[in-house]
Design a protein around this motif. Structure first.
Motif, mmCIF file in Angstrom:
data_model
loop_
_atom_site.group_PDB
_atom_site.id
_atom_site.type_symbol
_atom_site.label_atom_id
_atom_site.label_comp_id
_atom_site.label_asym_id
_atom_site.label_seq_id
_atom_site.Cartn_x
_atom_site.Cartn_y
_atom_site.Cartn_z
ATOM 1 N N THR A 77 -6.459 -6.661 -5.525
ATOM 2 C CA THR A 77 -6.592 -7.903 -6.284
ATOM 3 C C THR A 77 -7.010 -7.607 -7.720
ATOM 4 O O THR A 77 -7.440 -6.499 -8.052
ATOM 5 C CB THR A 77 -7.658 -8.833 -5.668
ATOM 6 O OG1 THR A 77 -8.963 -8.296 -5.924
ATOM 7 C CG2 THR A 77 -7.460 -8.987 -4.170
ATOM 8 N N ALA A 78 -6.884 -8.625 -8.559
ATOM 9 C CA ALA A 78 -7.416 -8.516 -9.912
ATOM 10 C C ALA A 78 -8.910 -8.225 -9.820
ATOM 11 O O ALA A 78 -9.602 -8.746 -8.931
ATOM 12 C CB ALA A 78 -7.176 -9.807 -10.681
ATOM 13 N N PRO A 79 -9.452 -7.385 -10.712
ATOM 14 C CA PRO A 79 -10.878 -7.040 -10.627
ATOM 15 C C PRO A 79 -11.801 -8.252 -10.611
ATOM 16 O O PRO A 79 -12.823 -8.240 -9.917
ATOM 17 C CB PRO A 79 -11.097 -6.180 -11.874
ATOM 18 C CG PRO A 79 -9.767 -5.544 -12.126
ATOM 19 C CD PRO A 79 -8.765 -6.599 -11.759
ATOM 20 N N ASP A 80 -11.446 -9.307 -11.348
ATOM 21 C CA ASP A 80 -12.329 -10.476 -11.396
ATOM 22 C C ASP A 80 -12.088 -11.441 -10.238
ATOM 23 O O ASP A 80 -12.704 -12.503 -10.174
ATOM 24 C CB ASP A 80 -12.177 -11.212 -12.732
ATOM 25 C CG ASP A 80 -10.778 -11.760 -12.963
ATOM 26 O OD1 ASP A 80 -9.866 -11.440 -12.184
ATOM 27 O OD2 ASP A 80 -10.589 -12.513 -13.938
ATOM 28 N N ALA A 81 -11.196 -11.066 -9.310
ATOM 29 C CA ALA A 81 -10.911 -11.928 -8.161
ATOM 30 C C ALA A 81 -11.355 -11.293 -6.850
ATOM 31 O O ALA A 81 -11.031 -11.791 -5.776
ATOM 32 C CB ALA A 81 -9.415 -12.249 -8.102
ATOM 33 N N ARG A 82 -12.125 -10.199 -6.933
ATOM 34 C CA ARG A 82 -12.536 -9.492 -5.724
ATOM 35 C C ARG A 82 -13.323 -10.399 -4.770
ATOM 36 O O ARG A 82 -13.201 -10.280 -3.553
ATOM 37 C CB ARG A 82 -13.400 -8.287 -6.094
ATOM 38 C CG ARG A 82 -12.693 -7.214 -6.905
ATOM 39 C CD ARG A 82 -11.968 -6.230 -6.023
ATOM 40 N NE ARG A 82 -11.654 -5.023 -6.747
ATOM 41 C CZ ARG A 82 -10.430 -4.681 -7.155
ATOM 42 N NH1 ARG A 82 -9.412 -5.472 -6.896
ATOM 43 N NH2 ARG A 82 -10.218 -3.561 -7.808
#
Length: 289
Positions: A77-82
């Motif tokens: 996932t996107a790093p800010d969506a973990r």
């Protein structure tokens, strides 16, 4: 906002590979890399597109998955969506329902970054246990890499047959051919890749590797690395791994990454001999048949 599951198609692969490049950073957990899609590309652009899944919200891709075979989904996932709960719950719903077209019924595995909410929900709420451990290894590329003792050649079209033959001698059941090399080289991720062959003093090709950069200042990966079955236990794995690390450094990569089953102690030792350091083990989640 609604999260949409998509099969991007050939025209959408460039965007999927692009976001995977952006999501690679130093200190990131083991995760899907653009090079993983690049290596899958040996099956062709259409097959690669059919194996990729993306999850988007408001037009932004938040997760990318690769069906690396019929029973393995490699996802990040996107790093800010973990820790995005809405995304995690949508991922769980999609991978647990065969009708959604992500995973079939029966025994399947999912690889996802260990600091992501999604696999925790999958285990806690749906009973997907942890599978056998893998060992990730990393080599910092800040300093120059020791020059290999073997002669190393970069593979181009003229060496495609030799590269394919080496993989056939290194991996039992390999179906990689010269045409496979040309197909792989035609893929979007290959712009940041190099294939290498190592030759011994007698002029025999003894080891091969492909390296994949994600761009300057980002981690690159080795996929695959193999030694000819008739030339093993002579340090050739260490030598081709040194060449791989040096090539990634030349491409601007900040580090070189690789992962192998923890049970393959010989492979772990080979990477360590080339300056790679072990990181904490990772485990897939799986659903029993």
């Amino acid at each position: 906002m609604t999260i949409e599951l998509n099969v991007p198609g050939v025209d959408g692969l460039t965007e999927a590979v692009g976001v995977l490049r952006e999501w690679q950073y130093e200190g990131a957990p083991t995760q899907l890399h653009p090079g993983d899609i690049g290596w899958f590309w040996r099956a062709g652009a259409e097959a690669t597109a059919a194996a990729v899944r993306t999850w988007s919200r408001s037009g932004r891709i938040l997760a990318v998955g690769l069906l690396d075979g019929p029973d393995l989904l490699r996802l990040t996932t996107a790093p800010d969506a973990r820790q995005d709960e809405e995304l995690a719950r949508q991922l769980v719903a999609d991978v647990t329902d065969p009708a959604r077209g992500v995973l079939p019924e029966g025994r399947v595995n999912i690889e996802a970054p260990p600091n992501t909410l999604f696999p925790d929900l999958l285990g806690a709420e749906h009973g997907w246990p942890l599978d056998d451990p893998w060992t990730p290894l990393r080599r910092d590329l800040t300093a120059p890499v020791r020059t290999p003792d073997l002669r190393i050649e970069e593979v181009g079209p003229a060496q495609a047959d030799a590269f394919a033959a080496l993989l056939g001698a290194a991996f039992e059941g390999s179906r990689f051919t010269a045409d496979s090399w040309h197909t792989t080289a035609s893929g979007v991720p290959f712009a940041d890749a190099r294939c290498l062959l190592a030759y011994d003093d007698g002029g025999d090709a003894v080891a091969a590797v492909t390296v994949w950069s994600a761009g300057p200042g980002r981690p690159g990966i080795l996929e695959p690395m193999g030694v000819h079955r008739d030339h093993r236990r002579r340090g050739h794995g260490e030598q081709i791994t040194l060449a791989a690390a040096s090539t990634l450094r030349d491409l601007g990569a900040s580090s070189a990454l690789v992962a192998t089953p923890s049970s393959n102690k010989a492979a772990v030792a080979t990477y360590e001999s080339a300056g790679f350091e072990r990181h904490p083990e990772t485990r897939d989640r799986y659903r029993a048949a």
